[in-house]
Design a protein around this motif. Sequence first.
Motif, mmCIF file in Angstrom:
data_model
loop_
_atom_site.group_PDB
_atom_site.id
_atom_site.type_symbol
_atom_site.label_atom_id
_atom_site.label_comp_id
_atom_site.label_asym_id
_atom_site.label_seq_id
_atom_site.Cartn_x
_atom_site.Cartn_y
_atom_site.Cartn_z
ATOM 1 N N VAL A 13 -42.332 -8.134 86.634
ATOM 2 C CA VAL A 13 -41.993 -7.035 85.736
ATOM 3 C C VAL A 13 -40.943 -7.410 84.703
ATOM 4 C CG1 VAL A 13 -40.952 -4.757 85.608
ATOM 5 C CG2 VAL A 13 -42.656 -5.241 87.353
ATOM 6 N N LEU A 14 -39.801 -7.889 85.141
ATOM 7 C CA LEU A 14 -38.691 -8.124 84.223
ATOM 8 C C LEU A 14 -38.981 -9.172 83.156
ATOM 9 C CD1 LEU A 14 -35.673 -7.853 86.672
ATOM 10 C CD2 LEU A 14 -36.542 -6.139 85.080
ATOM 11 N N PRO A 15 -39.593 -10.331 83.504
ATOM 12 C CA PRO A 15 -39.866 -11.307 82.450
ATOM 13 C C PRO A 15 -40.728 -10.757 81.329
ATOM 14 C CG PRO A 15 -40.118 -12.313 84.606
ATOM 15 C CD PRO A 15 -39.960 -10.839 84.825
ATOM 16 N N THR A 16 -41.761 -10.007 81.657
ATOM 17 C CA THR A 16 -42.653 -9.523 80.611
ATOM 18 C C THR A 16 -41.957 -8.518 79.712
ATOM 19 O OG1 THR A 16 -44.589 -9.891 81.975
ATOM 20 C CG2 THR A 16 -44.836 -8.354 80.170
ATOM 21 N N ASN A 58 -52.330 -12.125 78.147
ATOM 22 C CA ASN A 58 -51.018 -12.067 78.782
ATOM 23 C C ASN A 58 -51.183 -12.259 80.286
ATOM 24 O OD1 ASN A 58 -48.649 -10.769 80.152
ATOM 25 N ND2 ASN A 58 -47.990 -10.532 78.026
ATOM 26 N N ALA A 59 -50.760 -13.411 80.780
ATOM 27 C CA ALA A 59 -50.989 -13.764 82.181
ATOM 28 C C ALA A 59 -50.271 -12.826 83.137
ATOM 29 C CB ALA A 59 -50.544 -15.205 82.429
ATOM 30 N N THR A 60 -49.088 -12.378 82.763
ATOM 31 C CA THR A 60 -48.324 -11.486 83.627
ATOM 32 C C THR A 60 -49.024 -10.139 83.785
ATOM 33 O OG1 THR A 60 -46.275 -12.532 82.912
ATOM 34 C CG2 THR A 60 -46.086 -10.389 83.962
ATOM 35 N N ALA A 85 -55.682 -14.959 84.782
ATOM 36 C CA ALA A 85 -54.251 -15.115 84.521
ATOM 37 C C ALA A 85 -53.847 -16.581 84.620
ATOM 38 C CB ALA A 85 -53.444 -14.274 85.509
ATOM 39 N N LEU A 86 -54.369 -17.274 85.622
ATOM 40 C CA LEU A 86 -54.036 -18.684 85.805
ATOM 41 C C LEU A 86 -54.648 -19.550 84.718
ATOM 42 C CD1 LEU A 86 -54.343 -18.926 89.681
ATOM 43 C CD2 LEU A 86 -52.258 -19.189 88.321
ATOM 44 N N ASN A 87 -55.740 -19.110 84.140
ATOM 45 C CA ASN A 87 -56.293 -19.853 83.008
ATOM 46 C C ASN A 87 -55.358 -19.766 81.807
ATOM 47 O OD1 ASN A 87 -58.698 -21.199 81.607
ATOM 48 N ND2 ASN A 87 -58.388 -19.405 80.323
ATOM 49 N N SER A 88 -54.703 -18.614 81.644
ATOM 50 C CA SER A 88 -53.743 -18.448 80.552
ATOM 51 C C SER A 88 -52.438 -19.175 80.843
ATOM 52 C CB SER A 88 -53.461 -16.959 80.313
ATOM 53 O OG SER A 88 -54.612 -16.294 79.843
ATOM 54 N N ASP A 89 -52.025 -19.151 82.105
ATOM 55 C CA ASP A 89 -50.778 -19.814 82.495
ATOM 56 C C ASP A 89 -50.961 -20.424 83.883
ATOM 57 O OD1 ASP A 89 -48.255 -20.693 83.045
ATOM 58 O OD2 ASP A 89 -47.257 -18.758 82.822
ATOM 59 N N PRO A 90 -51.410 -21.686 83.953
ATOM 60 C CA PRO A 90 -51.676 -22.319 85.250
ATOM 61 C C PRO A 90 -50.455 -22.438 86.151
ATOM 62 C CG PRO A 90 -52.671 -23.573 83.452
ATOM 63 C CD PRO A 90 -51.759 -22.560 82.825
ATOM 64 N N ALA A 95 -49.210 -15.401 90.238
ATOM 65 C CA ALA A 95 -50.664 -15.287 90.124
ATOM 66 C C ALA A 95 -51.350 -16.208 91.122
ATOM 67 C CB ALA A 95 -51.107 -15.617 88.699
ATOM 68 N N ARG A 96 -50.821 -17.409 91.277
ATOM 69 C CA ARG A 96 -51.415 -18.354 92.228
ATOM 70 C C ARG A 96 -51.244 -17.842 93.659
ATOM 71 N NH1 ARG A 96 -53.681 -22.706 91.391
ATOM 72 N NH2 ARG A 96 -52.921 -22.762 89.232
#
Length: 259
Positions: A13-16, A58-60, A85-90, A95-96
């Motif tokens: 939540v906070l990072p996004t 947006n991966a988040t 999501a992992l495709n956008s940000d592995p 997400a993992r």
Amino acid sequence: MTTRLIVFFFTLVLPTLAWTQDADFAALFKQGTQHYTAKEYEQSRDAFAKALEQDPHNATTLTNLALAQFQLGKKPLAIGLFRKALNSDPELTPARAGLKFALTQMEIKEIPHQIETYESVRAKLLAPVSVIAYLIMTALFLFAAGWILIGFMGQRRRALAEEKALPGFPMIGTFLALCFLVSLTLLSLKMYDQSIVRATVVDDKVSLQSAPGDNQVALLDLYGGMEVIVQNENNDWVQVTYPGSITGWVKKSAVLRTN
């Protein structure tokens, strides 16, 4: 289970909210957050889905939408969203972790198939690392190896000019050059992998057919959460391959593209 999912959620939540500069996006994200914590998962899903319309990659937000879908019992769709999501940000750890947890909740029946070497390499070396990371690593190895080898050539030239003993070949330079070649190979494979269209089966069960259209010969059944490779499209149908197995057709609505 719920506790672990909430931990994943609050990690995101906070990072996004800090990154986004769009007031509407932030408002929708906040709504999704509030509805989720109130266990109003349908409203949370709708808010995150609207936020994605403004930032589809947006991966988040994809991860949070996956969590809401999971809570609504749509586990295969949640798995597909985690993969997207992992495709956008592995390197997005929540997400993992969410994908790993969701897969443990599925009774996915494996189809007999031969695990291809490429798919094994992809799972271990390509999928967890971004293109940017491989680019940086390749550039660093190139710079380090080049610096050492250029220095060696300079020392060799001076030794010849002064008729002194030639310096030994720098083994560390050779090692770094080999690392550069390996990294360059992995970078090339990563870029090739991104050109392969993948999707996740989002229906609980779907028949893989011999041709597009209703009432065709069923080849085998695919189950929710399975990852397939998209080969072709024909109106409302898509041709897919289950890695290491056969190719057939399923309805487009039965799969979610993840890249």
